[in-house]
Enzyme design. Structure first.
Site, PDB file in Angstrom:
ATOM      1  N   ARG A  81     -41.994 -51.861  18.612  1.00 63.11           N
ATOM      2  CA  ARG A  81     -40.620 -52.210  18.262  1.00 63.11           C
ATOM      3  C   ARG A  81     -40.607 -53.416  17.348  1.00 63.11           C
ATOM      4  O   ARG A  81     -41.147 -54.466  17.690  1.00 63.11           O
ATOM      5  CB  ARG A  81     -39.816 -52.489  19.534  1.00 63.11           C
ATOM      6  CG  ARG A  81     -38.353 -52.789  19.270  1.00 63.11           C
ATOM      7  CD  ARG A  81     -37.537 -52.821  20.541  1.00 63.11           C
ATOM      8  NE  ARG A  81     -37.904 -53.920  21.421  1.00 63.11           N
ATOM      9  CZ  ARG A  81     -37.226 -54.223  22.520  1.00 63.11           C
ATOM     10  NH1 ARG A  81     -36.173 -53.505  22.874  1.00 63.11           N
ATOM     11  NH2 ARG A  81     -37.605 -55.233  23.285  1.00 63.11           N
ATOM     12  N   THR A 117     -35.428 -55.824  13.822  1.00 66.64           N
ATOM     13  CA  THR A 117     -34.486 -54.706  13.715  1.00 66.64           C
ATOM     14  C   THR A 117     -34.349 -53.917  15.015  1.00 66.64           C
ATOM     15  O   THR A 117     -33.402 -53.142  15.170  1.00 66.64           O
ATOM     16  CB  THR A 117     -34.942 -53.735  12.616  1.00 66.64           C
ATOM     17  OG1 THR A 117     -36.180 -53.118  13.019  1.00 66.64           O
ATOM     18  CG2 THR A 117     -35.142 -54.466  11.296  1.00 66.64           C
ATOM     19  N   ASP A 173     -41.624 -58.142  29.875  1.00 63.90           N
ATOM     20  CA  ASP A 173     -42.302 -57.181  29.002  1.00 63.90           C
ATOM     21  C   ASP A 173     -43.422 -56.513  29.792  1.00 63.90           C
ATOM     22  O   ASP A 173     -44.384 -57.157  30.203  1.00 63.90           O
ATOM     23  CB  ASP A 173     -42.877 -57.901  27.789  1.00 63.90           C
ATOM     24  CG  ASP A 173     -43.470 -56.926  26.779  1.00 63.90           C
ATOM     25  OD1 ASP A 173     -44.518 -56.320  27.092  1.00 63.90           O
ATOM     26  OD2 ASP A 173     -42.913 -56.784  25.676  1.00 63.90           O
TER      27      ASP A 173
END
Length: 207
Positions: A102, A106, A198
């Site tokens: 990712r 953006t 994460d």
């Protein structure tokens, strides 16, 4: 269709994984354990055939899985944490790897690798990725698999955000989603809240 696996063992292990003090080794072990339980649910309803066998006492018609081997498609890198436990349960499964990351600016997925078994159209493909957050990576992974001929696909994740579930089901309404929890929301950086951080970093001890 979204299935939340609310089994007490799944929820207990997930709670320990959420704790910030859980070590890398502990997180990795729990992810492997919880993947076994999630795999049990995502493979429910597989087609069965019957084979004539001999038990030590008498013959019988016994149930066996029917059709070609399953494919577990891991979205790299964090998907490998779920993949390992699932292969413990279904060691004969084929494995596909989908390299996506990712872009932190953006939040859009970037492809960098794809390798899968042949004839995906004749196999059940179970895509594994711990997080369904924005769903951008998950949608891109399913897009790629469909381009390669897959038609029977299920998606398995550890956590999902409502925003991700909505985006995913709009993009691929034919792909069932299995998850251990639908959390509250995404933050401004696209992380699931309350979440567990994460998953890749916690599994591999990276930052």
């Amino acid at each position: 269709m979204v299935t939340v696996v609310d089994h007490p063992l799944v929820q207990h292990k997930l709670t320990i994984m959420r704790k910030k003090e859980t070590s890398t080794a502990g997180f990795r072990r729990l992810l492997r354990e919880i993947s076994l339980l999630l795999c049990y649910e995502v493979t429910r309803g597989l087609e069965i055939t019957y084979e004539r066998i001999e038990t030590p006492l008498e013959p019988m018609d016994a149930p066996m899985l029917e059709g070609k081997k399953l494919v577990f498609a891991s979205v790299l890198r964090a998907g490998n944490g779920l993949l390992e436990g699932m292969l413990d349960l279904v060691p004969a499964a084929r494995v596909a790897h989908i390299g996506l990351y990712r872009d932190h600016e953006t939040l859009q997925p970037v492809h960098y690798f794809f390798k899968a078994p042949s004839d995906l159209g004749n196999r059940l493909v179970i895509v594994v990725d711990p997080m369904l957050a924005t769903a951008n990576s998950a949608v891109a992974a399913i897009d790629k698999l469909k381009e390669e001929g897959a038609t029977n696909i299920r998606f398995l994740c550890l956590l999902a955000a409502p925003e991700g579930v909505e985006r995913f089901t709009q993009a691929h309404p034919d792909v069932p989603v299995f998850t251990a929890s639908i959390d509250d929301r995404l933050n401004e950086k696209g992380y699931i809240l309350p979440g567990l951080g994460d998953a890749g970093d916690r599994m591999y001890g990276t930052k």
